[in-house]
Design an enzyme around this catalytic site. Structure first.
Site, PDB file in Angstrom:
ATOM      1  N   ASP A 257      43.920  35.778  45.368  1.00  0.00           N
ATOM      2  CA  ASP A 257      43.937  35.761  43.905  1.00  0.00           C
ATOM      3  C   ASP A 257      42.525  35.385  43.441  1.00  0.00           C
ATOM      4  O   ASP A 257      42.158  34.214  43.403  1.00  0.00           O
ATOM      5  CB  ASP A 257      44.977  34.740  43.411  1.00  0.00           C
ATOM      6  CG  ASP A 257      45.017  34.657  41.889  1.00  0.00           C
ATOM      7  OD1 ASP A 257      44.105  35.213  41.241  1.00  0.00           O
ATOM      8  OD2 ASP A 257      45.938  34.013  41.354  1.00  0.00           O
ATOM      9  N   LYS A 286      40.499  38.147  34.219  1.00  0.00           N
ATOM     10  CA  LYS A 286      39.552  37.323  33.463  1.00  0.00           C
ATOM     11  C   LYS A 286      38.220  38.014  33.161  1.00  0.00           C
ATOM     12  O   LYS A 286      38.111  38.700  32.162  1.00  0.00           O
ATOM     13  CB  LYS A 286      39.322  36.006  34.198  1.00  0.00           C
ATOM     14  CG  LYS A 286      40.547  35.087  34.129  1.00  0.00           C
ATOM     15  CD  LYS A 286      40.220  33.708  34.630  1.00  0.00           C
ATOM     16  CE  LYS A 286      41.427  32.797  34.639  1.00  0.00           C
ATOM     17  NZ  LYS A 286      41.752  32.238  33.341  1.00  0.00           N
TER      18      LYS A 286
END
Ligand code: PMP
Length: 433
Positions: A257, A286
Site C-alpha cells: 500500500d 494521494k
C-alpha cells in the site's frame, strides 16, 4: 459568503473527517490555495505543512496542472469506463506500469477503494480469504481496508461484528530515519539504515506467523517503510524484504500500500525501492493527481491478473478522464523536477529544524524520513490547541493522537520550511511531560 456565514452553514450541514455533525471547534474556511500557501476567508495566509494529507506534492494552483485540467475539460469531464476507453486513462496506465513494473492497472476513485480492489484481487487470485498485516498500519476507512488497520487504534471496536478477522504481526520495531542525539543521526538500537540494527527476533516472529497461517492467507498487506496514518512510524527495509521472501516461499501475494509513500515522499520513488523489492499488487493514490482530484490505482503483475480472471469491481467514476489527465501531467512534472534533491533538502531542513524539539519533556521522539517530519508526544495532543499555536506562526498542520507532523509540498522553500519547524518546536515546548 463572508467567513462567519461559511462557518455557520458548514457547522449546520457538513460532516468533516472523523468528526461529530456539529463539532465544538469549527473548520477554518479557505478561499484560495497557491504554491505552499492557503488563504483563509479572514485574510490570513498559512504555509501548508500537510500537502492536503500528503497529496499536493507540487503545491496548489500549479499552472501546468491547471492547464491539463482545462484542456481535458474541453474534451470531456467524464465518460463511463465500462465498454469505453480514452487517451488520458491509456496514457496514465502505460506510465504507471512503466514506473512500477506492474503491467495491469485498475484506476479506482480513492485510496480506500484501491485497497478494497487489491484485497478482492488477492482473494480471487488465491481462493484464500485471510490477510496478514502488521499492527500500527492504516489502509483506509472502508470495511475491507479498515479490517487491516491497526486493531486498537483502527476503529475495530466500533465495527467488530462485521469486520473480517485477519492475522496481525507485531509492529515492526525500531525505525529508519533520523533520531536526534544518535551519533550517526540515524538512531541507535533497533533503528538505523542498512542491515545494521535489524531485529533478528522480529524477522523470526514474521517467519513463524506466516508459516502458521500460510494455508489460509491470500496476501500480506503492508505500507512499505512508513506506517502513515496509523502512527507515522518508520521501519527497516529488511522487514519488507523478509515479507517478500516469505510471500514467495509460501505462495502468498504481497500487497504494497504505497498510497501515502508513493511518488517520492520517503526519498525513493516508492517505499518498496528502499528494500529493492517489487510487490505482486500495489496501491497508489494521494499524490497521484498532485492533490487535484480523487483518483487511485491498484496495479498487479500479469500473472496475478491472469489468475484473478474477471475482477469484480467497477465504480461509476473509474478511470475518470479529468483526474487521469491531471495525474499524467502531475507525473510528467514529477519526472521533470529534481524531486530527489528537493526531498533531500527538506529532509535536511526537518532534521535541523526539529532537533530543538527533541529535548522537550513532553516529546517522546522526533523522527524524519524524506519529506516527513514527526514529533511524537508523551501525551495525546489537543488538536485545536496545537492548531492555534501553529496558526499563530502562520502554519497549517493537522495533528492527531500523539503526533504533530508535517509532509510539506516538495517545492517548499527553506524559509517556509523553517516556519513549519519553528511552529512545531514551539508546540513541543508547550507539551506536558
Ligand atoms: N492507505 C494509506 C497508506 C493511506 O495513508 C490512506 C489515506 N490516509 C489510505 C490507504 C486511504 O486513502 P483514501 O483516504 O484516499 O481513501
Amino acid at each position: 459568503m463572508d467567513a462567519r456565514t461559511l462557518t455557520d452553514l458548514d457547522r449546520k450541514h457538513l460532516w468533516h473527517p472523523y468528526a461529530q455533525a456539529s463539532p465544538a471547534v469549527a473548520a477554518h474556511p479557505v478561499v484560495r490555495a497557491d504554491g505552499v500557501r492557503l488563504t483563509l476567508a479572514d485574510g490570513r495566509e498559512l504555509v501548508d505543512g500537510m500537502s492536503s494529507w500528503w497529496a499536493a506534492i507540487h503545491g496548489y494552483n500549479h499552472p501546468r496542472l491547471n492547464a491539463a485540467a482545462r484542456e481535458q475539460l474541453g474534451d470531456m469531464a467524464h465518460v463511463m469506463f465500462g465498454g469505453l476507453t480514452h487517451e488520458p486513462a491509456v496514457r496514465l496506465g502505460r506510465r504507471l506500469s512503466e514506473m512500477t513494473g506492474l503491467e495491469k492497472v485498475f484506476l479506482a476513485d480513492s485510496g480506500s477503494v484501491a485497497v478494497e480492489v487489491a484485497i478482492k484481487a488477492a482473494i480471487q487470485c488465491t481462493g484464500r480469504s485471510r490477510l496478514l498485516t502488521v499492527k500500527g498500519g492504516y489502509h483506509g476507512d472502508t470495511f475491507g481496508a479498515m479490517s487491516v488497520c491497526d486493531p486498537v487504534n483502527g476503529m475495530h471496536h466500533l465495527f467488530s461484528g462485521v469486520l473480517p478477522q485477519h492475522v496481525f504481526a507485531d509492529r515492526p520495531p525500531g525505525g529508519f530515519g533520523f533520531h536526534p542525539g544518535a551519533p550517526d543521526g540515524h538512531g541507535s538500537g533497533a533503528g538505523g539504515s542498512g542491515e545494521h540494527g535489524v531485529d533478528e527476533a522480529y524477522l523470526g516472529h514474521l517467519g513463524e506467523l506466516v508459516a502458521r497461517h500460510a494455508g489460509e492467507l491470500a496476501a500480506i498487506i503492508v505500507e512499505p517503510v512508513v506506517q502513515g496514518a496509523g502512527g507515522m512510524r518508520f521501519y527497516h527495509p529488511a522487514y519488507l524484504r523478509r515479507l517478500r521472501e516469505l510471500a514467495d516461499e509460501y505462495g502468498i501475494l504481497l500487497i504494497a500500500d504505497e498510497i501515502a509513500t508513493g511518488f517520492g515522499r520517503t526519498g525513493e520513488m516508492f517505499g518498496c525501492d528502499h528494500a529493492g523489492i517489487r510487490p505482486d499488487i500495489m496501491c497508489l493514490g494521494k499524490a497521484l493527481t498532485g492533490g487535484y482530484l480523487t483518483m487511485a490505482a491498484t496495479l498487479c503483475t500479469p500473472e496475478v491478473a491472469e489468475r484473478v480472471g474477471v475482477l469484480m469491481h467497477g465504480p461509476t467514476f473509474m478511470g475518470n478522464p479529468l483526474a487521469a489527465a491531471v495525474a499524467d501531467a502531475s507525473l510528467t512534472l514529477l519526472e521533470e523536477r529534481p524531486w530527489r534533491d528537493e526531498v533531500k533538502r527538506i529532509e535536511a531542513g526537518l532534521v535541523e529544524g526539529l532537533a530543538g524539539a527533541a529535548g522537550a519533556p513532553g516529546v517522546r521522539d522526533v523522527r524524519v524520513l524524506g519529506a516527513i517530519g514527526v514529533v511524537e508526544t508523551v501525551r495525546p495532543v489537543d488538536p485545536s490547541k496545537v492548531q492555534d499555536i501553529v496558526m499563530e506562526h502562520g502554519v497549517w498542520l493537522r495533528p492527531f493522537g500523539h503526533l504533530v507532523y508535517t509532509m510539506p509540498p516538495y517545492m517548499t522553500e527553506p524559509d517556509d520550511l523553517a516556519r513549519i519547524t519553528t511552529a512545531m518546536t514551539a508546540v513541543a515546548a508547550t507539551l506536558p511531560a
